[in-house]
Scaffold this active site. Sequence first.
Site, short mmCIF file in Angstrom:
data_model
loop_
_atom_site.label_atom_id
_atom_site.label_comp_id
_atom_site.label_asym_id
_atom_site.label_seq_id
_atom_site.Cartn_x
_atom_site.Cartn_y
_atom_site.Cartn_z
N ASP A 11 -4.52 15.45 -18.10
CA ASP A 11 -3.91 16.21 -17.00
C ASP A 11 -2.57 16.74 -17.49
OD1 ASP A 11 -3.55 17.29 -14.37
OD2 ASP A 11 -2.23 15.62 -13.89
N SER A 12 -2.05 17.74 -16.77
CA SER A 12 -0.72 18.24 -17.11
C SER A 12 0.34 17.16 -16.89
CB SER A 12 -0.39 19.45 -16.23
OG SER A 12 -0.51 19.10 -14.87
N CYS A 74 -7.86 17.77 -14.21
CA CYS A 74 -6.89 18.74 -13.70
C CYS A 74 -7.69 19.96 -13.26
CB CYS A 74 -5.94 19.11 -14.83
SG CYS A 74 -4.78 20.42 -14.42
N GLU A 156 5.40 14.29 -9.62
CA GLU A 156 5.88 13.91 -10.96
C GLU A 156 7.18 13.11 -10.89
OE1 GLU A 156 4.61 14.47 -14.21
OE2 GLU A 156 2.82 14.98 -13.07
N CYS A 188 -6.16 19.71 -6.30
CA CYS A 188 -5.28 19.44 -7.45
C CYS A 188 -5.20 17.92 -7.53
CB CYS A 188 -3.89 20.03 -7.19
SG CYS A 188 -2.60 19.45 -8.30
N HIS A 190 -3.02 15.92 -8.42
CA HIS A 190 -1.78 15.29 -7.94
C HIS A 190 -1.83 14.98 -6.45
CE1 HIS A 190 -0.11 16.75 -11.75
NE2 HIS A 190 1.00 16.06 -11.50
N1 DGL Z 1 -3.10 18.07 -11.64
C1 DGL Z 1 -3.10 19.50 -11.87
C2 DGL Z 1 -4.27 20.12 -11.12
O1 DGL Z 1 -5.19 19.40 -10.77
C3 DGL Z 1 -1.74 20.05 -11.62
C4 DGL Z 1 -1.48 21.39 -12.20
C5 DGL Z 1 -0.03 21.69 -12.50
O2 DGL Z 1 0.51 21.14 -13.47
O3 DGL Z 1 0.52 22.53 -11.79
O4 DGL Z 1 -4.34 21.31 -10.89
#
Ligand code: DGL
Length: 271
Positions: A11-12, A74, A156, A188, A190
């Site tokens: 993931d990011s 992600c 985050e 998303c 997150h």
């Molecule tokens: N967890 C990422 C997603 O599912 C987040 C993307 C981001 O870094 O903006 O889209």
Amino acid sequence: MTSEAPLGVFDSGVGGLSVLAQLRRHLPHEDFLYLADTAHVPIGARPDDEIRDLTERAVAALHARGAKGVVVACNTASAFSLTPLRERYGPSFPIIGLVPAVKPAVAATRSGVVGVLATPGTLRGTLLRDVIRKWADPAGVQVLTAVSAELVPLVEAGQASSEQARAVLRETLTPLAQAGADQLVLGCTHYPFLADSIRAEFGDTFALVDSGAAVARHTGNVLAGAGLLREAGRPGHATYLVTGNPEASRPVMATLTGVSEQNVTVQQVTT
Ligand code: DGL
């Protein structure tokens, strides 16, 4: 590649930990290599090519560290990268991606209106459009989208339960509530960490729908089909890798995985 190798999860940032929790529940004997590209988070508002490039670099780093496949945990990265990644690595290195959970939301809605909360990248990508065409349109269900650039950075920063997060959610989701949405797709990874804040603001207005459990079941089937499932033996463990400052990520990773900070080891890698 053998079933003994760890499974990569990308993931990011820390959002993919919501998927990792489901993977660990469903596949308790697997070892996981979790890579958070914290040097580049958030990626949701970056151009398509950059999202694709960052994802390819992350998957290459997991491949180089001996992963037997990767779950792209992600939605934004999945929206742009699944096809090129599968072409590049072939069927012996499974790439599993995430699609916003429109299908179960369409099946569950009573009002006929489904909301999708996602990043700009996911809203732009073809995967979301495809599932809307496949499931919502034939059922006559209206899909309304909502977007925020602030929610990922708040998660985050360990601020998912903060007054600020609740204010952003209030502003972002009120139009969906007013339009009669009774299902909210958390598009998303997150966002499952914002579930308590969403409920605190909106009560039972929306049922919250995410794809974590479904992707964990699907991952088990894919690994089994490829002869890569680690079915028995000692309990699996997770290793955490970040591209940014590991000390900055450790407290929030500990909180989101429910492990005490001294028991979370985070290593820095470059992708
Ligand atoms: N967890 C990422 C997603 O599912 C987040 C993307 C981001 O870094 O903006 O889209």
